[in-house]
Write an enzyme that holds these catalytic residues in place. Structure first.
Site, PDB file in Angstrom:
ATOM      1  N   PRO A 208       0.829  -1.205   0.000  1.00 38.44           N
ATOM      2  CA  PRO A 208       0.000   0.000   0.000  1.00 38.44           C
ATOM      3  C   PRO A 208       0.870   1.265   0.000  1.00 38.44           C
ATOM      4  O   PRO A 208       2.055   1.189   0.324  1.00 38.44           O
ATOM      5  CB  PRO A 208      -0.785  -0.111   1.308  1.00 38.44           C
ATOM      6  CG  PRO A 208      -0.514  -1.448   1.865  1.00 38.44           C
ATOM      7  CD  PRO A 208       0.719  -1.973   1.226  1.00 38.44           C
ATOM      8  N   PRO A 209       0.299   2.404  -0.346  1.00 33.95           N
ATOM      9  CA  PRO A 209       1.076   3.639  -0.373  1.00 33.95           C
ATOM     10  C   PRO A 209       1.613   3.992   1.016  1.00 33.95           C
ATOM     11  O   PRO A 209       0.952   3.718   2.025  1.00 33.95           O
ATOM     12  CB  PRO A 209       0.062   4.700  -0.816  1.00 33.95           C
ATOM     13  CG  PRO A 209      -1.105   3.969  -1.323  1.00 33.95           C
ATOM     14  CD  PRO A 209      -1.099   2.607  -0.740  1.00 33.95           C
ATOM     15  N   THR A 211       4.213   2.862   2.726  1.00 31.44           N
ATOM     16  CA  THR A 211       4.735   1.841   3.633  1.00 31.44           C
ATOM     17  C   THR A 211       6.262   1.781   3.600  1.00 31.44           C
ATOM     18  O   THR A 211       6.847   0.912   4.235  1.00 31.44           O
ATOM     19  CB  THR A 211       4.166   0.456   3.294  1.00 31.44           C
ATOM     20  OG1 THR A 211       4.208   0.281   1.893  1.00 31.44           O
ATOM     21  CG2 THR A 211       2.763   0.312   3.792  1.00 31.44           C
ATOM     22  N   GLY A 212       6.883   2.654   2.870  1.00 29.52           N
ATOM     23  CA  GLY A 212       8.338   2.733   2.910  1.00 29.52           C
ATOM     24  C   GLY A 212       9.043   2.042   1.756  1.00 29.52           C
ATOM     25  O   GLY A 212      10.204   1.662   1.884  1.00 29.52           O
ATOM     26  N   LYS A 213       8.368   1.887   0.624  1.00 35.82           N
ATOM     27  CA  LYS A 213       8.998   1.202  -0.514  1.00 35.82           C
ATOM     28  C   LYS A 213      10.165   2.026  -1.058  1.00 35.82           C
ATOM     29  O   LYS A 213      11.261   1.493  -1.271  1.00 35.82           O
ATOM     30  CB  LYS A 213       7.961   0.959  -1.618  1.00 35.82           C
ATOM     31  CG  LYS A 213       6.851   0.033  -1.168  1.00 35.82           C
ATOM     32  CD  LYS A 213       5.878  -0.268  -2.266  1.00 35.82           C
ATOM     33  CE  LYS A 213       5.024   0.906  -2.654  1.00 35.82           C
ATOM     34  NZ  LYS A 213       4.094   1.353  -1.592  1.00 35.82           N
ATOM     35  N   GLU A 429     -22.874   7.683  19.430  1.00 35.02           N
ATOM     36  CA  GLU A 429     -21.528   7.192  19.731  1.00 35.02           C
ATOM     37  C   GLU A 429     -21.538   6.179  20.877  1.00 35.02           C
ATOM     38  O   GLU A 429     -20.845   5.175  20.835  1.00 35.02           O
ATOM     39  CB  GLU A 429     -20.581   8.359  20.077  1.00 35.02           C
ATOM     40  CG  GLU A 429     -20.318   9.319  18.919  1.00 35.02           C
ATOM     41  CD  GLU A 429     -19.869   8.637  17.654  1.00 35.02           C
ATOM     42  OE1 GLU A 429     -19.158   7.615  17.739  1.00 35.02           O
ATOM     43  OE2 GLU A 429     -20.245   9.108  16.557  1.00 35.02           O
ATOM     44  N   ASP A 505     -21.330   4.448   8.656  1.00 36.08           N
ATOM     45  CA  ASP A 505     -21.503   3.133   9.289  1.00 36.08           C
ATOM     46  C   ASP A 505     -22.187   2.173   8.321  1.00 36.08           C
ATOM     47  O   ASP A 505     -21.801   1.010   8.201  1.00 36.08           O
ATOM     48  CB  ASP A 505     -22.399   3.238  10.540  1.00 36.08           C
ATOM     49  CG  ASP A 505     -21.864   4.238  11.537  1.00 36.08           C
ATOM     50  OD1 ASP A 505     -20.648   4.475  11.505  1.00 36.08           O
ATOM     51  OD2 ASP A 505     -22.665   4.767  12.320  1.00 36.08           O
TER      52      ASP A 505
HETATM   53  P1  ADP Z   1       6.060   4.429  -0.539  1.00 39.72           P
HETATM   54  O1  ADP Z   1       7.177   4.527  -1.514  1.00 39.72           O
HETATM   55  O2  ADP Z   1       5.834   3.026  -0.059  1.00 39.72           O
HETATM   56  O3  ADP Z   1       4.793   5.070  -0.950  1.00 39.72           O
HETATM   57  P2  ADP Z   1       7.814   5.999   1.055  1.00 39.72           P
HETATM   58  O4  ADP Z   1       8.985   5.123   1.087  1.00 39.72           O
HETATM   59  O5  ADP Z   1       7.877   7.151   0.120  1.00 39.72           O
HETATM   60  O6  ADP Z   1       6.500   5.187   0.778  1.00 39.72           O
HETATM   61  O7  ADP Z   1       7.538   6.503   2.522  1.00 39.72           O
HETATM   62  C1  ADP Z   1       7.020   7.765   2.810  1.00 39.72           C
HETATM   63  C2  ADP Z   1       7.475   8.246   4.158  1.00 39.72           C
HETATM   64  O8  ADP Z   1       6.909   7.458   5.186  1.00 39.72           O
HETATM   65  C3  ADP Z   1       8.951   8.116   4.354  1.00 39.72           C
HETATM   66  O9  ADP Z   1       9.615   9.263   3.945  1.00 39.72           O
HETATM   67  C4  ADP Z   1       9.094   7.910   5.860  1.00 39.72           C
HETATM   68  O10 ADP Z   1       9.167   9.129   6.520  1.00 39.72           O
HETATM   69  C5  ADP Z   1       7.809   7.234   6.245  1.00 39.72           C
HETATM   70  N1  ADP Z   1       7.961   5.781   6.404  1.00 39.72           N
HETATM   71  C6  ADP Z   1       7.286   4.842   5.740  1.00 39.72           C
HETATM   72  N2  ADP Z   1       7.619   3.613   6.140  1.00 39.72           N
HETATM   73  C7  ADP Z   1       8.553   3.762   7.082  1.00 39.72           C
HETATM   74  C8  ADP Z   1       9.295   2.837   7.889  1.00 39.72           C
HETATM   75  N3  ADP Z   1       9.141   1.525   7.776  1.00 39.72           N
HETATM   76  N4  ADP Z   1      10.181   3.346   8.767  1.00 39.72           N
HETATM   77  C9  ADP Z   1      10.341   4.679   8.877  1.00 39.72           C
HETATM   78  N5  ADP Z   1       9.663   5.587   8.155  1.00 39.72           N
HETATM   79  C10 ADP Z   1       8.769   5.151   7.270  1.00 39.72           C
END
Ligand code: ADP
Length: 605
Positions: A208-209, A211-213, A429, A505
């Site tokens: 997913p977007p 996530t740190g790819k 709520e 909901d």
């Molecule tokens: P993607 O390419 O998956 O859309 P990004 O690598 O660009 O995501 O991540 C966006 C930002 O989210 C990064 O700059 C970082 O700050 C944060 N981030 C995402 N995943 C991590 C992680 N596992 N550890 C630390 N920071 C993270």
């Protein structure tokens, strides 16, 4: 400092200059240069040459009072002034000279052709060459195509001391483990070559977007200390067909020069989408993809160029791209689990000042389902809040509030609910919270609030997962639907009417019920038959139906029946606990925000 640039001159400017130059050349310089040298002699010499029959051609220019004549071979032109000479004609006739009107002014034929035809061509060719060179320089180099569109604009990150390392990427241990093999290969490819093992040419990071790819790809380059070329898939696709392909060629030729190195293509689905062969397909994209496929086949294994690509729509990629020999390894980069979330929060917390007593585990539990990017955002929001309130560091409250900001938006300062509305929201709520808490399988309530948010929510109940959930039983899913209907149930029970507040909901409950029936095989009639397939696993999970219209009608009936059943269950739970419902709703109405502990205390009292 501002760079002052002279404005660019249009092409027409250069061509006008060239044209003007040629006109001047033709009218002034060429006649002058092409003229043969004229030697001035006295009249005596003329008479002598005439007597000796040494004159080739002659021309009497009476108006200019001169005689022009040439020698026998026509090589030299002579000129002499006119004298009163009555025998002039006879003399010339006797000398055997030819009378001609244009001996002298006639230009040298060779020189004339040279100057009036060859020279302009040379000038225009030179100008053309100059302009092309200039355009190419503007576009960035000799590989640039016409008008400089074919140059890849890949950003190169050459490893530096502050390069991202694996330690900066929190959680994602499986992905890191997978990628550390690449790092080891880039460090010492010979180890692999000796055994005959070949590294995958391409690795696909899917998830997913946020996530740190991208971070992981950079970290691989950082750990391996190799150059990192980064480009987004959409940057390849240009308006002109063929430009993207030339960019791909350029990117790979650069990468091969710098090997070992990493090429990172973000959002590869922009070029790697399945080629469906439909009329009106995107030619440019397909050509770019073809070029990418060819390039990936083109370089031999173990050249040291590793291609990493990221996408959140792996199912849309062309099968040719994912076959062995191209992107043959797939590394899932999933949403972080509880430990992962805590680790990510801690990594980002290092960048800001936080109170010592922050309970990161609690924050991580509250932020269930958040991606790495959202968690980074939460930490930053907390720091911003602290600055706004003139505090030297961010506190637990800042972090908790910023989770709500990221989930539900900012508090709406000027949204004033009427008393009646506030009461309805409070009951709504508490209805959710009470149904959740009274069903043994539902997660406990963390916080309930009826402060309106900018996202449009008038209030919400935050539930917290105690740990990681990988599986959900049918019962849990049913309870979840009951909880979702709890808000409306309370309204119906107390006010005997419905309001618009339950739209979200209803949407969620329907989605869940439909998934149970069509995908999870939780309906007796359909057994383990998939009626829907998920098309967008990482982007919201849209599903498409794959069944007959009769079955669809039956599914709809069953979805309604399931939701109805849970709705009735929720109403029953609330009816049985009406006193608690009133008490809690009143409490929330007065306080506007109550914590999970306060809620449980009243419930258990
Ligand atoms: P993607 O390419 O998956 O859309 P990004 O690598 O660009 O995501 O991540 C966006 C930002 O989210 C990064 O700059 C970082 O700050 C944060 N981030 C995402 N995943 C991590 C992680 N596992 N550890 C630390 N920071 C993270």
């Amino acid at each position: 400092m501002n760079e002052v640039k002279t404005p660019k001159r249009p092409l027409i400017f250069y061509y006008s200059i060239a044209l003007l130059f040629l006109l001047l050349l033709n009218f002034l310089a060429i006649p002058y240069m092409a003229k043969r040298q004229v030697q001035e002699v006295d009249y005596g010499t003329f008479m002598e040459m005439a007597a000796n029959k040494e004159i080739g051609q002659a021309e009497v220019q009476e108006t200019e009072n001169q005689i022009l004549f040439t020698d026998k071979d026509n090589t030299t032109v002579y000129k002499t002034g006119m004298m009163p000479d009555p025998d002039l004609n006879q003399r010339l006739f006797d000398s055997g000279a030819k009378f001609s009107g244009e001996i002298i002014e006639q230009t040298d034929p060779l020189l004339s052709v040279l100057l009036s035809w060859i020279l302009p061509v040379v000038i225009f060719v030179a100008l053309g060459q100059y302009m092309t060179k200039k355009l190419m320089k503007n576009a960035g180099g000799p590989n640039a195509m016409m008008f400089g569109k074919g140059k890849s604009s890949a950003r190169i990150y050459v490893q530096s001391s502050e390069g991202i390392k694996f330690s900066d990427v929190a959680g994602e241990d499986e992905a890191k483990e997978n990628l550390s093999e690449i790092v080891s290969y880039l460090h010492d490819p010979s180890k692999y070559r000796e055994i005959g093992a070949s590294m995958p040419k391409g690795i696909l990071l899917v998830g997913p977007p946020g996530t740190g790819k991208t971070m992981l790809a950079k970290a691989v380059a950082g750990e391996a200390k190799v150059p990192f070329f980064s480009m987004s898939g959409s940057e390849f696709v240009e308006m002109f067909v063929g430009m993207g392909a030339s960019k791909v060629r350029d990117l790979f030729s650069q990468a091969k020069e710098k090997a070992p190195c990493i090429v990172f293509i973000d959002e590869i689905d922009a070029i790697g989408k399945k080629r469906d062969g439909q009329y009106g397909g995107n030619d440019e994209r397909e050509q770019t993809l073809n070029q990418l496929l060819t390039e990936m086949d083109g370089f031999e294994e173990n050249t040291g160029v590793i291609i990493l690509a990221a996408t959140n729509r792996p199912e849309s990629l062309d099968p040719a791209l994912t076959r062995p020999g191209r992107f043959d390894r797939r590394v899932p980069v999933e949403l972080p689990d509880l430990q992962g979330r805590e680790a990510i929060l801690r990594v980002h917390a290092k960048k800001i000042k936080v109170a010592d007593d922050v309970d990161w585990n609690k924050i991580a539990r509250m932020a269930s389902g958040a991606s790495g990017a959202e968690l980074a955002n939460i930490v930053n929001e907390a720091a911003l809040r602290a600055v706004r309130d003139n505090r030297p560091f961010a506190s637990q409250a800042d972090l908790e509030e910023s989770i709500e900001v990221v989930i539900a938006g900012y508090q709406k300062k000027n949204a004033i609910l009427t008393d009646a509305e506030k009461k309805i929201v409070a009951y709504h709520e508490i209805g959710h919270a009470l149904v959740a808490a009274l069903q043994s399988h539902s997660a406990p309530v963390q916080k309930i609030t009826i402060v309106p948010r900018t996202s449009g929510a008038l209030g919400y109940t935050m539930q917290v997962d105690e740990g990681n959930h990988y599986l959900m039983s049918q019962q849990e899913l049913e309870n979840k639907i009951a909880t979702l209907t709890g808000g409306r149930s309370a309204e119906e029970l107390v006010f005997h009417s419905a309001s618009t507040g339950a739209s979200n909901d209803i949407e969620q409950a329907t989605k869940l019920a439909r998934a149970m029936i069509t995908r999870y095989g939780m309906s007796r009639d359909f057994d383990m038959v998939a009626m829907e397939t998920v098309t967008n696993q990482y982007l919201g999970g849209d599903a498409s139906m794959s069944c007959s219209s009769e079955t669809q009608a039956e599914i709809d009936r069953q979805v309604v029946a399931l939701v109805k059943q849970q709705h009735a269950k929720a109403i029953k739970i609330l009816e049985e606990n009406r006193a608690k419902l009133d008490q809690l709703a009143q409490y929330l109405y007065e306080r506007e925000t109550i914590t999970g502990e306060e809620f449980m205390k009243i419930l258990e009292s």
